[in-house]
Design an enzyme around this catalytic site. Structure first.
Site, short mmCIF file in Angstrom:
data_model
loop_
_atom_site.label_atom_id
_atom_site.label_comp_id
_atom_site.label_asym_id
_atom_site.label_seq_id
_atom_site.Cartn_x
_atom_site.Cartn_y
_atom_site.Cartn_z
CG HIS A 8 -49.83 -15.81 45.98
ND1 HIS A 8 -48.88 -15.29 45.12
CD2 HIS A 8 -49.68 -15.13 47.14
CE1 HIS A 8 -48.18 -14.35 45.75
NE2 HIS A 8 -48.65 -14.23 46.98
CG HIS A 89 -50.67 -11.32 50.87
ND1 HIS A 89 -49.83 -12.02 51.71
CD2 HIS A 89 -50.33 -11.71 49.61
CE1 HIS A 89 -49.02 -12.78 50.98
NE2 HIS A 89 -49.30 -12.62 49.71
CD GLU A 138 -46.97 -10.63 46.86
OE1 GLU A 138 -47.57 -11.37 47.65
OE2 GLU A 138 -45.88 -10.93 46.33
#
Lengths: 147, 147
Positions: A8, A89, A138
């Site tokens: 994502h 992110h 991440e």
């Protein structure tokens, strides 16, 4: 390490409700999940699916809408600099979160804290953007029932 | 309009060569395309493939590394604010670029200029981040031979 799936893209917003309307009505997203709170991380999140191709629907990386939750939310600083919100992110999947942490640390990258449960229920950590070409990154363990 | 495939995420870098090394050696990208110049847009770009799943390779959205090209490059301002580089834009595919332009304009969104040939050889335009939740958004016509 081998590059994993882009799970994502995190996008900060001052209002998840307003962003849901934007992604539904302007961008035409067909699958928008229920928003939920992640109190341990000081955020409320909502996943918007993207399609793999012209057929639409799901299967591509999700957009993770992120709204501050509580006064101590780490997102307040981002919104102070970017009041309209913005890209926050990128999240990539790995098969083994502990091996990934050792990998990034071995490369001299600053891992932010110990692996903890993330928005998809698997272990995640973040790597500092200063070591990652300016991109807050991440890393998340692939859910066992995914893909 | 229906949300299309996320084609790529634009990431600005002060050095494509250094970023290629980072994506290859630290992130483990297996497929990195040849960099090339887009003089009309004042940028040099390089596409890094992401995989669809654990098998690796290609098929997911690409990372578009973007380096300034020439003194008038629109990217210099971004690097002045973010010297290490960082996330720059999201690019979604549409079946018809002119219909998409009319759609966004009809929604009161500021489309930046007329459709022009983008890095994948099809027509593209950008929509101003102030109207898009702080996210600079590129809309591109799906290549005819894709997916």
């Amino acid at each position: 390490m081998k590059l994993g799936r882009l799970n994502h893209i995190g996008v900060v917003t001052p209002s998840i409700e307003a962003s849901i309307a934007f992604w539904r009505d302007t961008m035409g997203a067909e699958v928008i999940r229920e928003p939920f709170d992640l109190p341990a991380q000081g955020v409320r999140v909502c996943f918007v699916d993207t399609p793999l191709g012209a057929a639409g629907g799901s299967g591509g990386p999700q957009i993770e809408l992120i709204e501050p939750l509580g006064e101590a939310s780490p997102i307040h600083g981002f919104l102070a600099k970017n009041p309209a919100g913005g890209q926050h992110h990128l999240c990539f999947e790995v098969p083994d979160i502990h091996a990934a942490k050792a990998w990034f640390e071995g490369q001299g990258k600053k891992v932010l804290g110990e692996p903890r449960i993330g928005a998809h229920g698997t272990l995640i950590f973040f790597v500092h953007p200063k070591d990652m070409g300016g991109v807050l990154t991440e890393i998340m363990e692939t859910p066992k029932d995914a893909h």
